[in-house]
Every structure is written in C-alpha cells, then in structure tokens.
Design a protein around this motif. Structure first.
Motif, PDB file in Angstrom:
ATOM      1  N   LYS A 305       0.821  -1.212   0.000  1.00 12.72           N
ATOM      2  CA  LYS A 305       0.000   0.000   0.000  1.00 12.72           C
ATOM      3  C   LYS A 305       0.850   1.256   0.000  1.00 12.72           C
ATOM      4  O   LYS A 305       0.488   2.264  -0.612  1.00 12.72           O
ATOM      5  CB  LYS A 305      -0.944  -0.009   1.210  1.00 12.72           C
ATOM      6  CG  LYS A 305      -2.018  -1.067   1.142  1.00 12.72           C
ATOM      7  CD  LYS A 305      -2.943  -0.994   2.344  1.00 12.72           C
ATOM      8  CE  LYS A 305      -4.035  -2.051   2.251  1.00 12.72           C
ATOM      9  NZ  LYS A 305      -4.950  -1.996   3.416  1.00 12.72           N
ATOM     10  N   GLN A 306       1.970   1.222   0.700  1.00 12.63           N
ATOM     11  CA  GLN A 306       2.846   2.380   0.716  1.00 12.63           C
ATOM     12  C   GLN A 306       3.358   2.702  -0.684  1.00 12.63           C
ATOM     13  O   GLN A 306       3.275   3.838  -1.149  1.00 12.63           O
ATOM     14  CB  GLN A 306       4.023   2.134   1.664  1.00 12.63           C
ATOM     15  CG  GLN A 306       3.657   2.127   3.125  1.00 12.63           C
ATOM     16  CD  GLN A 306       4.876   1.901   4.007  1.00 12.63           C
ATOM     17  OE1 GLN A 306       5.834   1.258   3.601  1.00 12.63           O
ATOM     18  NE2 GLN A 306       4.824   2.432   5.209  1.00 12.63           N
ATOM     19  N   PHE A 307       3.889   1.699  -1.365  1.00 15.96           N
ATOM     20  CA  PHE A 307       4.406   1.912  -2.709  1.00 15.96           C
ATOM     21  C   PHE A 307       3.292   2.331  -3.664  1.00 15.96           C
ATOM     22  O   PHE A 307       3.498   3.194  -4.529  1.00 15.96           O
ATOM     23  CB  PHE A 307       5.078   0.635  -3.218  1.00 15.96           C
ATOM     24  CG  PHE A 307       6.477   0.452  -2.728  1.00 15.96           C
ATOM     25  CD1 PHE A 307       7.546   0.997  -3.414  1.00 15.96           C
ATOM     26  CD2 PHE A 307       6.735  -0.267  -1.574  1.00 15.96           C
ATOM     27  CE1 PHE A 307       8.843   0.820  -2.976  1.00 15.96           C
ATOM     28  CE2 PHE A 307       8.026  -0.439  -1.122  1.00 15.96           C
ATOM     29  CZ  PHE A 307       9.086   0.103  -1.822  1.00 15.96           C
ATOM     30  N   TYR A 308       2.137   1.729  -3.515  1.00 13.91           N
ATOM     31  CA  TYR A 308       1.043   2.028  -4.435  1.00 13.91           C
ATOM     32  C   TYR A 308       0.587   3.475  -4.293  1.00 13.91           C
ATOM     33  O   TYR A 308       0.340   4.163  -5.297  1.00 13.91           O
ATOM     34  CB  TYR A 308      -0.129   1.077  -4.174  1.00 13.91           C
ATOM     35  CG  TYR A 308      -1.278   1.273  -5.129  1.00 13.91           C
ATOM     36  CD1 TYR A 308      -1.135   0.969  -6.490  1.00 13.91           C
ATOM     37  CD2 TYR A 308      -2.501   1.753  -4.684  1.00 13.91           C
ATOM     38  CE1 TYR A 308      -2.187   1.139  -7.371  1.00 13.91           C
ATOM     39  CE2 TYR A 308      -3.557   1.927  -5.568  1.00 13.91           C
ATOM     40  CZ  TYR A 308      -3.389   1.618  -6.907  1.00 13.91           C
ATOM     41  OH  TYR A 308      -4.433   1.804  -7.782  1.00 13.91           O
ATOM     42  N   ARG A 309       0.483   3.958  -3.049  1.00 17.06           N
ATOM     43  CA  ARG A 309       0.084   5.349  -2.850  1.00 17.06           C
ATOM     44  C   ARG A 309       1.145   6.306  -3.366  1.00 17.06           C
ATOM     45  O   ARG A 309       0.829   7.364  -3.922  1.00 17.06           O
ATOM     46  CB  ARG A 309      -0.201   5.588  -1.366  1.00 17.06           C
ATOM     47  CG  ARG A 309      -1.492   4.930  -0.899  1.00 17.06           C
ATOM     48  CD  ARG A 309      -1.569   4.876   0.608  1.00 17.06           C
ATOM     49  NE  ARG A 309      -2.775   4.180   1.045  1.00 17.06           N
ATOM     50  CZ  ARG A 309      -2.943   3.655   2.249  1.00 17.06           C
ATOM     51  NH1 ARG A 309      -1.963   3.740   3.131  1.00 17.06           N
ATOM     52  NH2 ARG A 309      -4.059   3.043   2.566  1.00 17.06           N
ATOM     53  N   CYS A 310       2.399   5.963  -3.190  1.00 18.22           N
ATOM     54  CA  CYS A 310       3.472   6.794  -3.746  1.00 18.22           C
ATOM     55  C   CYS A 310       3.426   6.785  -5.268  1.00 18.22           C
ATOM     56  O   CYS A 310       3.660   7.819  -5.908  1.00 18.22           O
ATOM     57  CB  CYS A 310       4.820   6.287  -3.257  1.00 18.22           C
ATOM     58  SG  CYS A 310       5.170   6.641  -1.535  1.00 18.22           S
ATOM     59  N   LEU A 315       2.134   9.716 -10.366  1.00 18.46           N
ATOM     60  CA  LEU A 315       1.295   9.892 -11.550  1.00 18.46           C
ATOM     61  C   LEU A 315       0.542  11.222 -11.516  1.00 18.46           C
ATOM     62  O   LEU A 315       0.315  11.849 -12.557  1.00 18.46           O
ATOM     63  CB  LEU A 315       0.292   8.735 -11.668  1.00 18.46           C
ATOM     64  CG  LEU A 315       0.873   7.349 -11.964  1.00 18.46           C
ATOM     65  CD1 LEU A 315      -0.243   6.332 -12.060  1.00 18.46           C
ATOM     66  CD2 LEU A 315       1.686   7.367 -13.252  1.00 18.46           C
ATOM     67  N   LYS A 316       0.166  11.647 -10.288  1.00 18.25           N
ATOM     68  CA  LYS A 316      -0.564  12.913 -10.138  1.00 18.25           C
ATOM     69  C   LYS A 316       0.371  14.098  -9.959  1.00 18.25           C
ATOM     70  O   LYS A 316      -0.100  15.218  -9.734  1.00 18.25           O
ATOM     71  CB  LYS A 316      -1.499  12.816  -8.930  1.00 18.25           C
ATOM     72  CG  LYS A 316      -2.579  11.752  -9.076  1.00 18.25           C
ATOM     73  CD  LYS A 316      -3.402  11.641  -7.797  1.00 18.25           C
ATOM     74  CE  LYS A 316      -4.441  10.532  -7.907  1.00 18.25           C
ATOM     75  NZ  LYS A 316      -5.228  10.382  -6.652  1.00 18.25           N
ATOM     76  N   SER A 319       3.987  15.920  -4.573  1.00 13.27           N
ATOM     77  CA  SER A 319       5.267  15.767  -3.869  1.00 13.27           C
ATOM     78  C   SER A 319       5.158  14.852  -2.670  1.00 13.27           C
ATOM     79  O   SER A 319       6.142  14.316  -2.188  1.00 13.27           O
ATOM     80  CB  SER A 319       5.788  17.134  -3.414  1.00 13.27           C
ATOM     81  OG  SER A 319       4.852  17.758  -2.550  1.00 13.27           O
ATOM     82  N   GLU A 320       3.936  14.660  -2.133  1.00  8.96           N
ATOM     83  CA  GLU A 320       3.761  13.788  -0.985  1.00  8.96           C
ATOM     84  C   GLU A 320       2.332  13.297  -0.954  1.00  8.96           C
ATOM     85  O   GLU A 320       1.441  13.851  -1.593  1.00  8.96           O
ATOM     86  CB  GLU A 320       4.079  14.513   0.318  1.00  8.96           C
ATOM     87  CG  GLU A 320       3.201  15.716   0.560  1.00  8.96           C
ATOM     88  CD  GLU A 320       3.551  16.447   1.845  1.00  8.96           C
ATOM     89  OE1 GLU A 320       2.861  17.419   2.164  1.00  8.96           O
ATOM     90  OE2 GLU A 320       4.511  16.016   2.515  1.00  8.96           O
ATOM     91  N   THR A 321       2.114  12.218  -0.209  1.00  5.15           N
ATOM     92  CA  THR A 321       0.774  11.693  -0.042  1.00  5.15           C
ATOM     93  C   THR A 321       0.101  12.368   1.137  1.00  5.15           C
ATOM     94  O   THR A 321       0.746  12.869   2.033  1.00  5.15           O
ATOM     95  CB  THR A 321       0.803  10.170   0.205  1.00  5.15           C
ATOM     96  OG1 THR A 321       1.569   9.938   1.370  1.00  5.15           O
ATOM     97  CG2 THR A 321       1.430   9.457  -0.986  1.00  5.15           C
ATOM     98  N   HIS A 322      -1.229  12.360   1.132  1.00  2.00           N
ATOM     99  CA  HIS A 322      -1.976  13.054   2.171  1.00  2.00           C
ATOM    100  C   HIS A 322      -2.776  12.103   3.047  1.00  2.00           C
ATOM    101  O   HIS A 322      -3.618  12.526   3.815  1.00  2.00           O
ATOM    102  CB  HIS A 322      -2.939  14.049   1.517  1.00  2.00           C
ATOM    103  CG  HIS A 322      -2.229  15.048   0.651  1.00  2.00           C
ATOM    104  ND1 HIS A 322      -1.482  16.075   1.167  1.00  2.00           N
ATOM    105  CD2 HIS A 322      -2.138  15.143  -0.701  1.00  2.00           C
ATOM    106  CE1 HIS A 322      -0.971  16.809   0.173  1.00  2.00           C
ATOM    107  NE2 HIS A 322      -1.350  16.242  -0.972  1.00  2.00           N
TER     108      HIS A 322
END
Length: 377
Positions: A305-310, A315-316, A319-322
């Motif tokens: 899940k960590q890699f997938y969200r990154c 793709l978007k 600079s960071e996930t929320h």
C-alpha cells in the motif's frame, strides 16, 4: 542464482571462435528461435529497467517508505536493475546478431554479473522471510526501527554472493558460453572434481540453504497466522502485518517459479546424459529467470500500500501523499497494539472519554499519544 547450464565441454569453450558463431544460428538456436528470444529479452530489458527505476524513484522521493523491511526490498530491486543494465542488453544483442559479440572476457563478465545479482536477490528474499518470522512469531522482541539490522542484511547478501561468484574467475570452475551461444554462465557440464565440487557447493549453499530458511520461516508464520485468524477482532496493526506477509510470500512464490526451472536444468545438464537438453529447451528457463526482474517491482507497487500510494502520487505529480495512515509501519503497529491490548473497544473508550474512575484529562493524554504513533514517524 544458478545460471542455465551450457552443453559445451571445457576444451570447446576455450577453443570456440566467438566471432565465427555470429550469424550462424545452426550452431545454437535457429533464426526463428533467436528472433523470439530477442523479443522476449527486449521486453524484459525495457520493462525491468522501467519498473525497477520507478521503485528507486519512490525511495528517493518519499521518506515514508524507507522502513527497514523496505530497505531489503530496495536491495532486491537494485540487483534486478543491475541485471537489466549489465546482463540483458548483451544477451539481447547476441540474439539479434545470432552469436556472442563481446569476446571471451566479456563472456566471463556476463556470467559473473548475472550469477552475482541473482544470488543477491535469492539471499535477500531468504533474509526477508526470516525478518518476517521475527516480526510475527517474536512480536514483542523485534524493533522494526532498527536500520542497523537492515544494513547488515544488505551488506551480508552482497558479501555472501561475492564469495560464491568470484571463485570461477580464479580457477574453481569457470564461466563460458551456453549452448545457445547467446548467453554465458558457469560451465556446469564438466565432470572434473574441480568443477563438480563447485557445483555441489553452489547448489547447496546458494539454492537449498536459502530455500530451507524460507520454508522454515513461512511454515512457522502460517501456523501463527491461522491461530490469529480464529479471533473475531483483529487490530489494524495485525491486518497490516498479514497483508505484508502475503506480499512477501507472493514475491517468493513468483521468484521460485522464475528461478527453480533454471536450477533444475543446470543440474540435469551437469549430472545427466550429455545432449539430453537441446539449446531451445535450455534457453526457456533462462528467459524465465530474467523475467523475475519485471515481476518483483510489480509486486512492490500493486501489493504494498505504501508503494502504491506513492506511485499514484507520482502519476498525479504530487510531492507527498496526504493519507494519514500512509506512514504506519511495523514499529508503530506494535506500539499501538500494546496500547490497545488487542481490543477495538479499548480504542473506542480512549477516543471518546467517559465519566468513570479515570479522569478525562488522563484519557485525553492517552488518546493524544495514540494519534501521534498513527500519523507521524
């Protein structure tokens, strides 16, 4: 890991004119087979380089994924990327031209590099399985924030691999052309005591021993997971551990699917009747082995899940996930589990204080501590 076994004898390998093999498909594979191999290797080279570079980019860009267990995954990705850079392009070019192109010394370099990077991957997977064993079966004793152990595993995998891939460069066995004349590996076919002793040791310590470690670790883990699944309430920390375990087991299964045929073909050619396997049959496990460089990073991205969200953030162009749950790692899982005592109701009581024997201020203090461990490193 174990390269595909060549079918030539020692004298033939030493006296073979590498230049004469170019453009002579009948010496190894047919022209049609060479074209098919070239297409497969070309796809593996491009996709493997792209996917593994993406994994490295995620590690560089997002600090949240730099956990100890993910550092071992990064080591596997680095070794796969090096195969795509220093190995696959040469075999791809040889398949296109119909013969080996970079001479005897280049053949030795190719065989050494592919063996080195393959053994690093397999040893890293065995270390990964043992780390999961410590995290799941010895839950309270493992400090998942200990990067020192992760670096010991990484350095140890490279030192161990070098100890088994350097000897052929100095006379204990050797590296030479395979029967397809488009790739090079350890010369497994020789029946001399020197070569047989190396093959036996390499098989035992670089294939059997890592597999035994994996079987022991995951066998014990499956037993404890089955016991935990009988409980009605599983904490979020436990669910994450189970998901991570499933991802690692998929990695090991796919890796063995790719590499085990490679090892079996090597043993058949070493101890079986000469000429049992044709060049066309021998090249198939070699392609399967190289395909692991494409499969592993896909598992990281879509099952972690960590890699997938990154990956989605890249793709978007973010600079960071929320997602506040993103930085939740094994250490936080254990601390939260200890505070909750495995009870969902206990978390609810902490989140919504009531007027009972404990003061509301004390309850609020506990609640704040739990939120800190969930959202921040």
């Amino acid at each position: 890991m174990l390269p595909v076994l060549g079918m030539l004898n020692d004298s033939a390998v030493q006296n073979l004119s590498l230049g004469d093999s170019r453009g002579s498909p009948t010496a190894g594979l047919s022209r049609t087979a060479l074209n098919v191999v070239a297409v497969c290797l070309g796809c593996i080279m491009v996709l493997g380089s792209l996917y593994n570079f993406l994994v490295l980019l995620i590690f560089v860009k997002f600090e949240a994924v730099r956990t100890p267990i993910n550092m071992i995954l990064l080591n596997i990705s680095v070794s796969d990327l090096l195969v795509c850079i220093f190995g696959t392009p040469f075999s791809f070019a040889a398949s296109v031209s119909g013969g080996w192109l970079i001479g005897q010394q280049g053949c030795k370099w190719y065989g050494f590099c592919n063996s080195l990077f393959g053994i690093v991957s397999l040893v890293s997977l065995s270390m990964l399985s043992y780390e999961r064993y410590l995290a799941v079966l010895k839950y309270a004793k493992v400090d998942a924030s200990n990067y020192k152990n992760a670096w010991i595993c990484i350095v140890g995998s490279w030192v161990y691999s070098l100890s088994w891939t350097v000897p052929p460069l100095f006379g204990w066995s050797s590296y030479g052309l395979e029967s397809s004349r488009t790739t090079c590996s350890v010369v497994w076919h020789s029946r001399s005591p020197n070569n047989v002793s190396y093959i036996v040791c390499l098989f035992l310590f670089c294939l059997v021993f890592p597999l035994l470690v994996m079987m022991f670790s995951y066998g014990r883990i499956v037993r404890i997971i089955q016991g935990q699944m009988c409980r009605i309430n599983l904490t979020a920390a436990q669910k994450r551990e189970h998901h991570l375990l499933f991802m690692v087991m998929c990695m090991v299964t796919c890796y063995l699917f790719c590499w085990l045929p490679y090892g079996l073909v090597s043993l058949i050619t070493t101890f079986g009747k000469p000429g049992t396997l044709s060049p066309t049959i021998s090249i198939i496990p070699s392609i399967l082995a190289k395909s692991s460089t494409v499969i592993n990073p896909l598992i990281y991205i879509f099952m972690n899940k960590q890699f997938y969200r990154c990956f989605l953030s890249i793709l978007k162009c973010e600079s960071e996930t929320h997602n506040s749950d993103f930085t939740f790692n094994s250490r936080h899982s254990r601390e939260l589990h200890m505070k909750e005592n495995g009870s969902i109701q206990h978390r609810i009581n902490q989140s919504f204080p009531r007027k009972d024997t404990m003061s509301s201020a004390a309850k609020q203090q506990k609640f704040t501590l739990v939120v800190h461990h969930i959202d921040y490193r």
